[in-house]
Each structure stands twice: as structure tokens, then as C-alpha cells.
Design an enzyme around this catalytic site. Sequence first.
Site, PDB file in Angstrom:
ATOM      1  N   THR A   1      42.473 -31.431  -9.301  1.00  0.00           N
ATOM      2  CA  THR A   1      41.120 -32.102  -9.387  1.00  0.00           C
ATOM      3  C   THR A   1      41.291 -33.471  -9.731  1.00  0.00           C
ATOM      4  O   THR A   1      42.328 -33.959 -10.550  1.00  0.00           O
ATOM      5  CB  THR A   1      40.354 -31.272 -10.197  1.00  0.00           C
ATOM      6  OG1 THR A   1      39.230 -32.142 -10.643  1.00  0.00           O
ATOM      7  CG2 THR A   1      40.781 -30.988 -11.489  1.00  0.00           C
ATOM      8  N   ASP A   2      40.271 -34.396  -9.228  1.00  0.00           N
ATOM      9  CA  ASP A   2      40.288 -35.724  -9.705  1.00  0.00           C
ATOM     10  C   ASP A   2      39.920 -35.992 -11.256  1.00  0.00           C
ATOM     11  O   ASP A   2      40.031 -37.068 -11.751  1.00  0.00           O
ATOM     12  CB  ASP A   2      39.529 -36.685  -9.102  1.00  0.00           C
ATOM     13  CG  ASP A   2      38.004 -36.003  -8.836  1.00  0.00           C
ATOM     14  OD1 ASP A   2      37.834 -35.173  -9.549  1.00  0.00           O
ATOM     15  OD2 ASP A   2      37.259 -36.864  -8.114  1.00  0.00           O
ATOM     16  N   GLU A   3      39.554 -34.764 -11.933  1.00  0.00           N
ATOM     17  CA  GLU A   3      38.884 -34.696 -13.132  1.00  0.00           C
ATOM     18  C   GLU A   3      39.928 -35.180 -14.061  1.00  0.00           C
ATOM     19  O   GLU A   3      39.699 -35.524 -15.468  1.00  0.00           O
ATOM     20  CB  GLU A   3      37.915 -33.624 -13.293  1.00  0.00           C
ATOM     21  CG  GLU A   3      36.905 -33.346 -12.351  1.00  0.00           C
ATOM     22  CD  GLU A   3      36.091 -32.369 -12.669  1.00  0.00           C
ATOM     23  OE1 GLU A   3      35.900 -31.960 -14.022  1.00  0.00           O
ATOM     24  OE2 GLU A   3      35.408 -31.968 -11.720  1.00  0.00           O
TER      25      GLU A   3
ATOM     26  N   LYS B   1      43.469 -28.437 -16.445  1.00  0.00           N
ATOM     27  CA  LYS B   1      44.199 -28.658 -15.053  1.00  0.00           C
ATOM     28  C   LYS B   1      45.169 -29.780 -15.170  1.00  0.00           C
ATOM     29  O   LYS B   1      46.317 -29.821 -14.648  1.00  0.00           O
ATOM     30  CB  LYS B   1      43.137 -29.079 -14.098  1.00  0.00           C
ATOM     31  CG  LYS B   1      42.082 -28.192 -13.764  1.00  0.00           C
ATOM     32  CD  LYS B   1      42.751 -26.837 -12.876  1.00  0.00           C
ATOM     33  CE  LYS B   1      43.296 -27.555 -11.632  1.00  0.00           C
ATOM     34  NZ  LYS B   1      43.658 -26.268 -10.774  1.00  0.00           N
TER      35      LYS B   1
ATOM     36  N   TYR C   1      37.983 -28.130 -19.190  1.00  0.00           N
ATOM     37  CA  TYR C   1      38.452 -27.708 -17.670  1.00  0.00           C
ATOM     38  C   TYR C   1      39.556 -28.728 -17.441  1.00  0.00           C
ATOM     39  O   TYR C   1      40.683 -28.486 -16.976  1.00  0.00           O
ATOM     40  CB  TYR C   1      37.442 -27.734 -16.959  1.00  0.00           C
ATOM     41  CG  TYR C   1      37.512 -27.861 -15.322  1.00  0.00           C
ATOM     42  CD1 TYR C   1      38.491 -26.870 -14.742  1.00  0.00           C
ATOM     43  CD2 TYR C   1      37.390 -29.016 -14.722  1.00  0.00           C
ATOM     44  CE1 TYR C   1      38.812 -26.798 -13.358  1.00  0.00           C
ATOM     45  CE2 TYR C   1      37.827 -29.194 -13.304  1.00  0.00           C
ATOM     46  CZ  TYR C   1      38.497 -27.668 -12.672  1.00  0.00           C
ATOM     47  OH  TYR C   1      38.766 -27.881 -11.277  1.00  0.00           O
TER      48      TYR C   1
HETATM   49  P1  NAD Z   1      36.636 -20.958  -7.942  1.00  0.00           P
HETATM   50  O1  NAD Z   1      36.150 -20.637  -9.101  1.00  0.00           O
HETATM   51  O2  NAD Z   1      35.515 -20.785  -6.923  1.00  0.00           O
HETATM   52  O3  NAD Z   1      37.725 -19.758  -7.340  1.00  0.00           O
HETATM   53  C1  NAD Z   1      38.599 -19.641  -8.333  1.00  0.00           C
HETATM   54  C2  NAD Z   1      39.331 -18.280  -7.666  1.00  0.00           C
HETATM   55  O4  NAD Z   1      40.439 -17.843  -8.542  1.00  0.00           O
HETATM   56  C3  NAD Z   1      38.642 -17.196  -7.848  1.00  0.00           C
HETATM   57  O5  NAD Z   1      38.615 -16.369  -6.797  1.00  0.00           O
HETATM   58  C4  NAD Z   1      39.085 -16.236  -9.148  1.00  0.00           C
HETATM   59  O6  NAD Z   1      38.961 -15.019  -8.961  1.00  0.00           O
HETATM   60  C5  NAD Z   1      40.550 -16.619  -8.996  1.00  0.00           C
HETATM   61  N1  NAD Z   1      41.338 -16.478 -10.364  1.00  0.00           N
HETATM   62  C6  NAD Z   1      40.759 -16.843 -11.519  1.00  0.00           C
HETATM   63  N2  NAD Z   1      41.758 -16.714 -12.463  1.00  0.00           N
HETATM   64  C7  NAD Z   1      42.667 -16.051 -11.814  1.00  0.00           C
HETATM   65  C8  NAD Z   1      43.959 -15.493 -12.141  1.00  0.00           C
HETATM   66  N3  NAD Z   1      44.323 -15.475 -13.664  1.00  0.00           N
HETATM   67  N4  NAD Z   1      44.928 -14.958 -11.499  1.00  0.00           N
HETATM   68  C9  NAD Z   1      44.668 -14.905 -10.167  1.00  0.00           C
HETATM   69  N5  NAD Z   1      43.140 -15.424  -9.550  1.00  0.00           N
HETATM   70  C10 NAD Z   1      42.263 -15.629 -10.417  1.00  0.00           C
HETATM   71  O7  NAD Z   1      37.058 -22.176  -7.581  1.00  0.00           O
HETATM   72  P2  NAD Z   1      37.155 -23.405  -6.385  1.00  0.00           P
HETATM   73  O8  NAD Z   1      36.041 -24.189  -6.551  1.00  0.00           O
HETATM   74  O9  NAD Z   1      37.418 -22.611  -5.263  1.00  0.00           O
HETATM   75  O10 NAD Z   1      38.598 -24.132  -7.017  1.00  0.00           O
HETATM   76  C11 NAD Z   1      39.906 -23.746  -6.647  1.00  0.00           C
HETATM   77  C12 NAD Z   1      40.747 -24.653  -6.991  1.00  0.00           C
HETATM   78  O11 NAD Z   1      40.725 -25.745  -6.557  1.00  0.00           O
HETATM   79  C13 NAD Z   1      40.975 -24.588  -8.701  1.00  0.00           C
HETATM   80  O12 NAD Z   1      42.345 -25.050  -8.741  1.00  0.00           O
HETATM   81  C14 NAD Z   1      40.223 -25.999  -8.861  1.00  0.00           C
HETATM   82  O13 NAD Z   1      40.692 -26.703 -10.158  1.00  0.00           O
HETATM   83  C15 NAD Z   1      40.366 -26.803  -7.828  1.00  0.00           C
HETATM   84  N6  NAD Z   1      39.485 -27.959  -7.420  1.00  0.00           N
HETATM   85  C16 NAD Z   1      38.211 -27.233  -7.342  1.00  0.00           C
HETATM   86  C17 NAD Z   1      37.267 -28.487  -6.740  1.00  0.00           C
HETATM   87  C18 NAD Z   1      35.915 -28.184  -6.808  1.00  0.00           C
HETATM   88  O14 NAD Z   1      34.923 -29.191  -6.474  1.00  0.00           O
HETATM   89  N7  NAD Z   1      35.442 -26.934  -6.762  1.00  0.00           N
HETATM   90  C19 NAD Z   1      37.827 -29.762  -6.582  1.00  0.00           C
HETATM   91  C20 NAD Z   1      38.990 -30.136  -6.722  1.00  0.00           C
HETATM   92  C21 NAD Z   1      39.973 -29.018  -7.272  1.00  0.00           C
HETATM   93  P1  TYD Z   2      29.382 -29.668 -11.052  1.00  0.00           P
HETATM   94  O1  TYD Z   2      29.026 -29.025  -9.868  1.00  0.00           O
HETATM   95  O2  TYD Z   2      29.347 -28.739 -12.156  1.00  0.00           O
HETATM   96  O3  TYD Z   2      30.940 -30.218 -10.910  1.00  0.00           O
HETATM   97  P2  TYD Z   2      31.741 -30.999 -11.975  1.00  0.00           P
HETATM   98  O4  TYD Z   2      31.109 -30.999 -13.255  1.00  0.00           O
HETATM   99  O5  TYD Z   2      33.122 -30.278 -11.782  1.00  0.00           O
HETATM  100  O6  TYD Z   2      31.669 -32.458 -11.238  1.00  0.00           O
HETATM  101  O7  TYD Z   2      28.581 -30.576 -11.354  1.00  0.00           O
HETATM  102  C1  TYD Z   2      28.386 -31.744 -10.417  1.00  0.00           C
HETATM  103  C2  TYD Z   2      27.567 -32.927 -11.053  1.00  0.00           C
HETATM  104  O8  TYD Z   2      26.197 -32.416 -11.412  1.00  0.00           O
HETATM  105  C3  TYD Z   2      28.172 -33.298 -12.675  1.00  0.00           C
HETATM  106  O9  TYD Z   2      27.937 -34.521 -12.954  1.00  0.00           O
HETATM  107  C4  TYD Z   2      27.113 -32.224 -13.435  1.00  0.00           C
HETATM  108  C5  TYD Z   2      25.806 -32.226 -12.688  1.00  0.00           C
HETATM  109  N1  TYD Z   2      25.204 -31.084 -12.851  1.00  0.00           N
HETATM  110  C6  TYD Z   2      23.798 -31.140 -13.095  1.00  0.00           C
HETATM  111  O10 TYD Z   2      23.100 -32.308 -13.460  1.00  0.00           O
HETATM  112  N2  TYD Z   2      22.841 -29.777 -13.172  1.00  0.00           N
HETATM  113  C7  TYD Z   2      23.472 -28.650 -13.076  1.00  0.00           C
HETATM  114  O11 TYD Z   2      22.780 -27.772 -13.074  1.00  0.00           O
HETATM  115  C8  TYD Z   2      24.823 -28.954 -12.866  1.00  0.00           C
HETATM  116  C9  TYD Z   2      25.579 -27.508 -12.614  1.00  0.00           C
HETATM  117  C10 TYD Z   2      25.790 -29.859 -12.708  1.00  0.00           C
END
Ligand code: NAD
Ligand code: TYD
Length: 365
Positions: free
Chosen positions: A142-144, A172, A168
Site C-alpha cells: 500500500t501507499d500508506e 504493511k 495497519y
Molecule cells: P481484504 O481485507 O478485502 O482481503 C484480504 C483477504 O486476505 C481476505 O480474503 C482474508 O480472508 C485473507 N486473509 C487475511 N488473513 C489471512 C491469513 N492469515 N492467511 C490467508 N488469508 C488471509 O483486503 P484487500 O483490500 O483485498 O487488500 C488486499 C491486499 O492489497 C492487502 O495486502 C492490502 O494491504 C493491499 N492493498 C489494499 C488496498 C485497498 O485499497 N484495499 C490498496 C493498496 C494495497
Molecule cells: P478507508 O476506506 O477506510 O481507507 P484508508 O483508511 O485505508 O484510506 O477510508 C478512506 C478515507 O475515508 C479515510 O480518509 C477515512 C475516511 N472514512 C470516513 O470518512 N468515513 C468512514 O466511514 C470510513 C470507513 C472512512
Amino acid sequence: MTILVTGGAGFIGGNFVLDWIAGCDEPVVNLDKLTYAGNLETLASLQGHPRHTFVQGDIGDRALVERLLAQHQPRAVINFAAESHVDRSIHGPGDFIETNIVGTYKLLEAVRGYWSGLPLGEDRAQGRAPAQDSFRFLHVSTDEVYGSLSPADPAFAETNRYEPNSPYSASKAASDHLVRAWHHTYGLPVLTTNCSNNYGPYHFPEKLIPLMIVNALTGKPLPVYGDGMQIRDWLYVKDHCSAIRRVLQAGRLGETYNVGGWNEKPNIEIVKTVCALLDELRPKADGSSYAAQISYVTDRPGHDRRYAIDARKIERELGWKPAETFESGIRKTVQWYLDNPEWVANVQSGAYREWVSKQYEGSAA
Ligand code: NAD
Ligand code: TYD
């Protein structure tokens, strides 16, 4: 050849597996623990598919991972598995440490053992095993990890310092460092992607965009944290998946690639856009706007103010570009949630777990 995907029942991993199976002939072994965020209904269209093997299990279960690697001989492992929600990491960081850090470490060790036993390119028999030098471990991050930007700062480049602020992002960041170290110390052929905020189909409705859509449709408040002026950089999930495929195909070993679509938006603008689309696509009977449900609430502790991705490296080196604009992607997303109320009801009720155990009985490897 086969690929092993972890976390492939989650939001991004699920989209990745669906796109992969639709786009090529290569089988996928999908290892997912099925936490609350993992949902096999996302993969319902693959039920019984000869090229998809689902295995419920933990990336930290080394014996299981070693068995899967030996059995399926993948040419690549793509690690999506993680605890992914910042708010949950604030309330309970333990699972984030366990999966994102310890789990990644154990996965890396299992993969290292497998990779070091692969034949070298020139010795490779005609059998199923990939050559050691063609194997890849791709870590999805992630970019975070880069922390928070001020309004005048340039967007995050791959050379930025890691300054994670939430449990989080710290977990990461730690996993990224482990991946990097396994390359530099042991020579494991790794690639890392650091992507901005994703949105699109199958997104668990605790994250901003799906939560706003689902709450709006059910007449609930739309909780905007603080002043709503925090900025995130949004990318349609299918574009993230295409970037991962491209990095897997042509990324330089040991490199990290920032992935983003140059779509910085304040949260309140996102929420108002979702409301306007719902007003158009599912107008309320009384003619009022969904925006009337917006409710400003107490800010998230330690809330990062701004994320922005400089995606020039992946564009320049690998020729990757997103296919969707924010306008096209958000419209598709809202429409998807309108078209799939059963998916939402199931992930929220937990009924999907019973459904899953019935559908997939006996299908695990
Ligand atoms: P998500 O929470 O929707 O899915 C995570 C999946 O991993 C789930 O299916 C869960 O059951 C599985 N999981 C959790 N713990 C596990 C373990 N110990 N062993 C096996 N499986 C396990 O997350 P996502 O949004 O799909 O994110 C996927 C990846 O991309 C993550 O690594 C996250 O850090 C990264 N990422 C997410 C975003 C975003 O905006 N969602 C952006 C950048 C990077
Ligand atoms: P989120 O979807 O949780 O992603 P991340 O925290 O990883 O960026 O949140 C996106 C942005 O939206 C973040 O600045 C927090 C804000 N947010 C709200 O304002 N209200 C909400 O109910 C949620 C879930 C997030």
C-alpha cells in the site's frame, strides 16, 4: 504452469483471480483464511472450475504452504493476504501483526525453501517445475507505508522514506521490509507493488466507498470523519489487477512499483459523488438527495491527511496505464452495488459462511 494467490477471496485478490482465470489458461491455487473479509461468494462463478483450486488456510501455516508449493509447483506466488482495514487496526492491532508481519515472514520462509529447491534454468527438465530464475514472489502493498503528505508535497515516489502512522500501515511497512530483506539476503526473486486506495466490485462495506453506497440505500447516516477534507488517491480495482499482472510479467527483480491513477480527491467529494450517482440511478421516492444523510463524526485517531501516488515509474518502465477514469470507475462501482444486493446482504449477515461450506464441501486440496 500455475500461480499461487494468497488472499484471493478478498476484495482485490478476488478481482485478481476472476480476471486471471478469464484472461489466460494458467491455473490458480487460491489460499485464503476466510476471515470476515474473505468471501467465497465473490468466486461463485468459479465453483467447479478446473483451473481454480480453493484452499482455506493461513499464510502463517508453513506446513500447509509447503505442501501446496510442492503439490502445485507454482511459477509465482502473489501475496494479497492481509488484515486491511485501518479502523480495525486501531481497535485491535494483534491480527495485523500476526498476519501482515508474522504471516508474511512464514510465507517467505516456505517460499524460500521451495524456490531454492527448484531446478536451475539450464537443468530444467520438461516436467512441471518452473526454473529457479523464472520464479517470482510478488508482494502486494500500500501507499500508506509512506505516511501522510502536506498539501504542497509532491506525490509519493518509490524513493520516499517509509513513515507509517497507523498499526495497519506499520504492519504493511514491516512486511515490505521483510520481502526486501529476503531478496537482498537470500536472493529470493521478489517484486513489490505499493498501490493507492482501490474501489470497485466486491469491496467489503466497511471501507469508505461501499459503506457510503450501502448506508445511503438503507437510509442510514453517511459518517464522514473530521472535516472530510482528507485526500486519498483512488484507483479502480481492475486497474490495480492489470498493474500487478504487468509487474509480474516484466518488473525488475527487487524493485518496488508505485501504482495509482492520478486521482486525488477529498473524502467529502467522494461521498457527494456517490450521492449524486445514487440520486440519478436510484432516485428516492420523496425526491430528496442522499446527500441529506451525510453526517460529520469524530475523526479517526492519527488520521493521515493526504496520500498521492507518483505512478511515473510503472508507466515509464512497464508501459502500464489505468483503463478507467475516476468518473467511469465510480459509476460502474455504484451500478455494481445496485445490481448485487444479495452479495452485500450476505457479507453483512455472515450467511455466506454457511453457503460457502455447502458449496465448497470437499473441494479444498
Ligand atoms: P481484504 O481485507 O478485502 O482481503 C484480504 C483477504 O486476505 C481476505 O480474503 C482474508 O480472508 C485473507 N486473509 C487475511 N488473513 C489471512 C491469513 N492469515 N492467511 C490467508 N488469508 C488471509 O483486503 P484487500 O483490500 O483485498 O487488500 C488486499 C491486499 O492489497 C492487502 O495486502 C492490502 O494491504 C493491499 N492493498 C489494499 C488496498 C485497498 O485499497 N484495499 C490498496 C493498496 C494495497
Ligand atoms: P478507508 O476506506 O477506510 O481507507 P484508508 O483508511 O485505508 O484510506 O477510508 C478512506 C478515507 O475515508 C479515510 O480518509 C477515512 C475516511 N472514512 C470516513 O470518512 N468515513 C468512514 O466511514 C470510513 C470507513 C472512512
